[in-house]
Design a protein around this motif. Structure first.
Motif, PDB file in Angstrom:
ATOM      1  N   VAL A 147       0.834  -1.208   0.000  1.00  0.00           N
ATOM      2  CA  VAL A 147       0.000   0.000   0.000  1.00  0.00           C
ATOM      3  C   VAL A 147       0.867   1.256   0.000  1.00  0.00           C
ATOM      4  N   THR A 148       1.935   1.261   0.792  1.00  0.00           N
ATOM      5  CA  THR A 148       2.845   2.407   0.796  1.00  0.00           C
ATOM      6  C   THR A 148       3.459   2.614  -0.586  1.00  0.00           C
ATOM      7  N   PHE A 149       3.881   1.527  -1.209  1.00  0.00           N
ATOM      8  CA  PHE A 149       4.486   1.619  -2.542  1.00  0.00           C
ATOM      9  C   PHE A 149       3.492   2.188  -3.556  1.00  0.00           C
ATOM     10  N   LEU A 150       2.253   1.685  -3.542  1.00  0.00           N
ATOM     11  CA  LEU A 150       1.250   2.160  -4.490  1.00  0.00           C
ATOM     12  C   LEU A 150       0.904   3.629  -4.269  1.00  0.00           C
ATOM     13  N   LEU A 151       0.754   4.045  -2.999  1.00  0.00           N
ATOM     14  CA  LEU A 151       0.410   5.437  -2.708  1.00  0.00           C
ATOM     15  C   LEU A 151       1.515   6.389  -3.148  1.00  0.00           C
ATOM     16  N   VAL A 152       2.766   5.969  -2.970  1.00  0.00           N
ATOM     17  CA  VAL A 152       3.889   6.815  -3.403  1.00  0.00           C
ATOM     18  C   VAL A 152       3.971   6.864  -4.923  1.00  0.00           C
ATOM     19  N   TRP A 180      13.252   3.072   1.298  1.00  0.00           N
ATOM     20  CA  TRP A 180      12.399   1.892   1.181  1.00  0.00           C
ATOM     21  C   TRP A 180      12.868   0.753   2.078  1.00  0.00           C
ATOM     22  N   LYS A 181      14.148   0.718   2.408  1.00  0.00           N
ATOM     23  CA  LYS A 181      14.611  -0.296   3.351  1.00  0.00           C
ATOM     24  C   LYS A 181      13.929  -0.127   4.710  1.00  0.00           C
ATOM     25  N   GLN A 182      13.749   1.112   5.101  1.00  0.00           N
ATOM     26  CA  GLN A 182      13.078   1.369   6.376  1.00  0.00           C
ATOM     27  C   GLN A 182      11.595   1.015   6.298  1.00  0.00           C
TER      28      GLN A 182
END
Length: 285
Positions: A185-190, A203-205
């Motif tokens: 979800v974080t990846f898609l929103l960004v 992104w590692k964090q």
């Protein structure tokens, strides 16, 4: 919303209507830019009583209250510095070395005014968090854990618990479902531009946060107790919560250790390279 919709009891329409009225009052306080924390606390307590009697799980009252607590300061922060400078000058003018502080009424009056303004610099949402953090962390949560854990496995057949579909669902939901959901979800929103990563966050964090997302105790155990009526299913769910939390903690720690180790080695290599470049420049000179 999940707790309210799926884990509530028998709905009482009158108490639900009263709860809705309290929500409207909270909305009105927020829209009216009321920054007094006492007003929200009083209405929030009434909301909790209404929800407790409505059949909707009373936990939702705290969530609703948090949504309506102002997250902005009622002080104009851009003019605060100039105001503080003027108050500091007034303190210096009214202070008398030869007089006891109890007799310096102008000085103490100005100091109290500064204290009141500085107090209101912090938004009500953060003030509430600060006020309840100690009793919640050191009193309420330990009692909750002690009362709700109740994990008795002495008479339980562990082979049956391990083979139980509830165990599989809860365990893999924590170890796999939560990391996949958080990271994806974080990846898609960004990527669609709806949000962006905070400053100095990579992104590692985000992956580390996703892995540690499998850690669960208080809310997970609460949901397990609400979701299952069969004692064996409750035991299976609680066992899966604890084992899933341990697994998530180990995976998260190993990943963070590996990611930080790579970063430290790269930083060390960069430092060595910079030192070598400096040495070369000194030799050239």
């Amino acid at each position: 919303m999940v707790i309210a919709l799926f884990y509530g009891g028998r709905i009482d329409v009158a108490w639900c209507a009263a709860s809705l009225m309290m929500v409207i009052v909270l909305w009105g306080l927020n829209r009216s830019r009321i920054f007094s924390l006492k007003s929200y606390i009083v209405v929030g307590l009434i909301l909790w009583v209404c929800m407790f009697n409505s059949g909707i799980h009373a936990t939702l009252a705290g969530v609703i209250l948090a949504f309506f607590l102002p997250a902005k300061s009622d002080i104009k922060l851009n003019s605060l510095q100039g105001w503080l400078v003027s108050r500091a000058e007034k303190l210096e003018d009214t202070y008398d070395d030869d007089q006891h502080v109890l007799g310096q009424h102008d000085f103490t009056h100005t100091a109290v005014g500064i204290e009141r303004v500085i107090h209101h610099v912090t938004p009500p949402l953060q003030r509430m968090e600060r006020y309840i953090s100690v009793p919640v962390n050191f009193f309420i949560l330990p009692i909750f854990a002690f009362v709700n854990a109740q994990l008795r496995v002495v008479d339980a057949d562990l082979s049956v618990v391990i083979a139980d579909p509830v165990t599989h669902g809860v365990y893999f939901g924590a170890v796999l479902g939560k990391p996949i959901g958080i990271i994806l979800v974080t990846f898609l929103l960004v990527k669609i531009g709806f949000a962006k990563l905070p400053q100095n966050v990579d992104w590692k964090q985000i992956v580390a946060v996703g892995l540690f997302g499998g850690l669960g105790f208080t809310m997970s155990i609460l949901i397990a107790g609400l979701a299952f009526s069969d004692p064996s299913e409750v035991i299976a769910g609680k066992c899966a919560i604890l084992t899933g939390s341990v697994t998530a903690a180990i995976l998260g720690l190993v990943y963070v250790r590996m990611a930080c180790g790579v970063r430290e080695r790269r930083a060390g290599a960069d430092d060595v390279g910079d030192a070598a470049d400096d040495a070369d420049e000194d030799d050239d000179e």
